[in-house]
Design an enzyme around this catalytic site. Sequence first.
Site, PDB file in Angstrom:
ATOM      1  N   ASP A   1       7.742  -0.399 -14.902  1.00  0.00           N
ATOM      2  CA  ASP A   1       6.981  -1.637 -14.661  1.00  0.00           C
ATOM      3  C   ASP A   1       5.741  -1.332 -13.823  1.00  0.00           C
ATOM      4  OD1 ASP A   1       8.620  -1.149 -12.329  1.00  0.00           O
ATOM      5  OD2 ASP A   1       8.363  -3.231 -11.707  1.00  0.00           O
TER       6      ASP A   1
ATOM      7  N   GLU B   1      10.853  -2.222 -10.130  1.00  0.00           N
ATOM      8  CA  GLU B   1      10.526  -1.604  -8.830  1.00  0.00           C
ATOM      9  C   GLU B   1       9.448  -2.396  -8.115  1.00  0.00           C
ATOM     10  OE1 GLU B   1       8.992   0.823  -5.680  1.00  0.00           O
ATOM     11  OE2 GLU B   1       7.828   0.039  -7.338  1.00  0.00           O
TER      12      GLU B   1
HETATM   13  N1  BES Z   1       5.150   4.001  -5.798  1.00  0.00           N
HETATM   14  C1  BES Z   1       5.118   2.919  -4.885  1.00  0.00           C
HETATM   15  C2  BES Z   1       5.600   3.283  -3.498  1.00  0.00           C
HETATM   16  C3  BES Z   1       4.804   4.334  -2.798  1.00  0.00           C
HETATM   17  C4  BES Z   1       3.432   4.252  -2.734  1.00  0.00           C
HETATM   18  C5  BES Z   1       5.454   5.388  -2.221  1.00  0.00           C
HETATM   19  C6  BES Z   1       2.712   5.244  -2.102  1.00  0.00           C
HETATM   20  C7  BES Z   1       4.746   6.349  -1.574  1.00  0.00           C
HETATM   21  C8  BES Z   1       3.361   6.274  -1.534  1.00  0.00           C
HETATM   22  C9  BES Z   1       5.953   1.792  -5.419  1.00  0.00           C
HETATM   23  O1  BES Z   1       5.718   1.534  -6.782  1.00  0.00           O
HETATM   24  C10 BES Z   1       5.608   0.513  -4.712  1.00  0.00           C
HETATM   25  O2  BES Z   1       4.501   0.062  -4.826  1.00  0.00           O
HETATM   26  N2  BES Z   1       6.579  -0.056  -4.030  1.00  0.00           N
HETATM   27  C11 BES Z   1       6.452  -1.334  -3.461  1.00  0.00           C
HETATM   28  C12 BES Z   1       7.858  -1.756  -3.167  1.00  0.00           C
HETATM   29  C13 BES Z   1       8.076  -3.206  -2.914  1.00  0.00           C
HETATM   30  C14 BES Z   1       7.587  -4.083  -4.019  1.00  0.00           C
HETATM   31  C15 BES Z   1       9.526  -3.472  -2.621  1.00  0.00           C
HETATM   32  C16 BES Z   1       5.617  -1.286  -2.203  1.00  0.00           C
HETATM   33  O3  BES Z   1       5.627  -0.264  -1.487  1.00  0.00           O
HETATM   34  O4  BES Z   1       4.927  -2.263  -1.937  1.00  0.00           O
HETATM   35 MN    MN Z   2       5.731   3.253  -7.829  1.00  0.00          MN
HETATM   36 MN    MN Z   3       3.840   0.369  -6.872  1.00  0.00          MN
END
Ligand code: BES
Ligand code: MN
Ligand code: MN
Length: 456
Positions: A88, A153
């Site tokens: 997603d 995610e």
């Molecule tokens: N891939 C990201 C998380 C991430 C970004 C890890 C940069 C390390 C470095 C992930 O897809 C993301 O955006 N996660 C969300 C999670 C939330 C919706 C629970 C976030 O971090 O905002």
């Molecule tokens: Mn991600």
């Molecule tokens: Mn993300």
Amino acid sequence: MLSVIDFIHTNRDRYVSQLKQYLAIPSISALPEHTGDVRHCAEWTAEEMRRIGLENVRLEETPGNPIVYGEWLQAPGAPTILFYGHYDVQPVDPLDLWESPPFDATVRDGEIYARGAADDKGQVFMHFKAIEAHLKQAGRLPVNIKVVIEGEEEVGSKNLDDFVRANKARLAANVVVISDSAMFDRGVPSICYSLRGLAYFQIDLRGTKSDLHSGVFGGAVANPAMVLAHVLAQMKDKGGRIKIPGFYDDVRPLSDAERAAWRTLPFNEKKYRKDLGAPKLAGEKEFSVLERVWGRPTFEVNGLLSGFTGDGAKTVIPALAMAKVSMRLVPNQHPDKIAELFEAHVRKVAPKTVELKVTRMHGGKPWITDYDNPFVQAAGRAIEQGFGKAPVFCREGGSIPVVSTFQEELGVPAVLFGVGLPDENAHAPNERLDLSNFHNGIVASAILYEEIAKTG
Ligand code: BES
Ligand code: MN
Ligand code: MN
């Protein structure tokens, strides 16, 4: 192994054209109108997993978006990798700021531009191509592999925890591998050993049953926009410290050794500020920039809505005001406990003149691991061979909620090897992925499986 690497080098162009197809599917999990596209993307992911030679590939239905599962388990005695990623993507607004359409992937200056290029389809695809190279060229993988690609995610992985808990035996593995983060910088590959957690809320305030003439009624009723501004202003002090009582109780202090290690990383604060276009950086003075984004919790307003925002002027007292707010959490804060502390504080600081509603949206636990284990060392060797440079160890400020679930439920270490770059605009217009990092990442992933096999 040489023929596997050769295969990867010869197929470079095909990888890019296939990735373009994957990136063309608008699998935006946050928007209900894209539910069909999200499912189509799950099916495309499953088809691709079958094409590359994975077995028992299927969609696992959940109350939300399907999880795609596949495996290759024909290496008896060898270690088992659980590979996780997400298909997603984030919404694309504001659309007019994109230089090319978000779902029509375009290559410019060695980078592929599209929503999901870095986060996370491009990085998932990199592992698919590494698996394919082994299976097509050698007829086998050096390890067993179980693949879990989810479709929620970006909206907090609401249904994945239940899936993991219900399938512990089926998901059993020696190590979790994830590529869903960034390298420290261009030319500085890295392994991430900690992620922040998240607690997300919506605050709704109502002052009266309808909008009011601000001349006729102004002075006698509360203005919910003003009340909201007041409530939000009670969340942080001038020094950037969060004022919610008890908020810091479970924050694990950064050790001197860790802070010293981060000071050796090639970080240029002035360039960082300039690249962001910020007049001046903000935050807690006692902490460096890396400490603020990797090791400290935050409180942020993600969105605000109230009153008249069109052209011109309208004399009105809005009936409603709304804010979306979230907190990034660090070890050992727990999102449920933080939710209680936050709600209690909001209730205390909000005056009786408005009706208050606080809605919990989603949350995720922070994650940290000891990186002194053979799998991380294996990843270090693989990255060094793929990128020509040994990785640095860093934390990340972002969140991947399932990582702590894997750690707690399956009891296995995770290796986070991300090939995005901090300036590749994940979640923003003009998201992109550097194609040489993508390509080196395929090589490194193929070698990673080989190196993990040696730990067995
Ligand atoms: N891939 C990201 C998380 C991430 C970004 C890890 C940069 C390390 C470095 C992930 O897809 C993301 O955006 N996660 C969300 C999670 C939330 C919706 C629970 C976030 O971090 O905002
Ligand atoms: Mn991600
Ligand atoms: Mn993300």
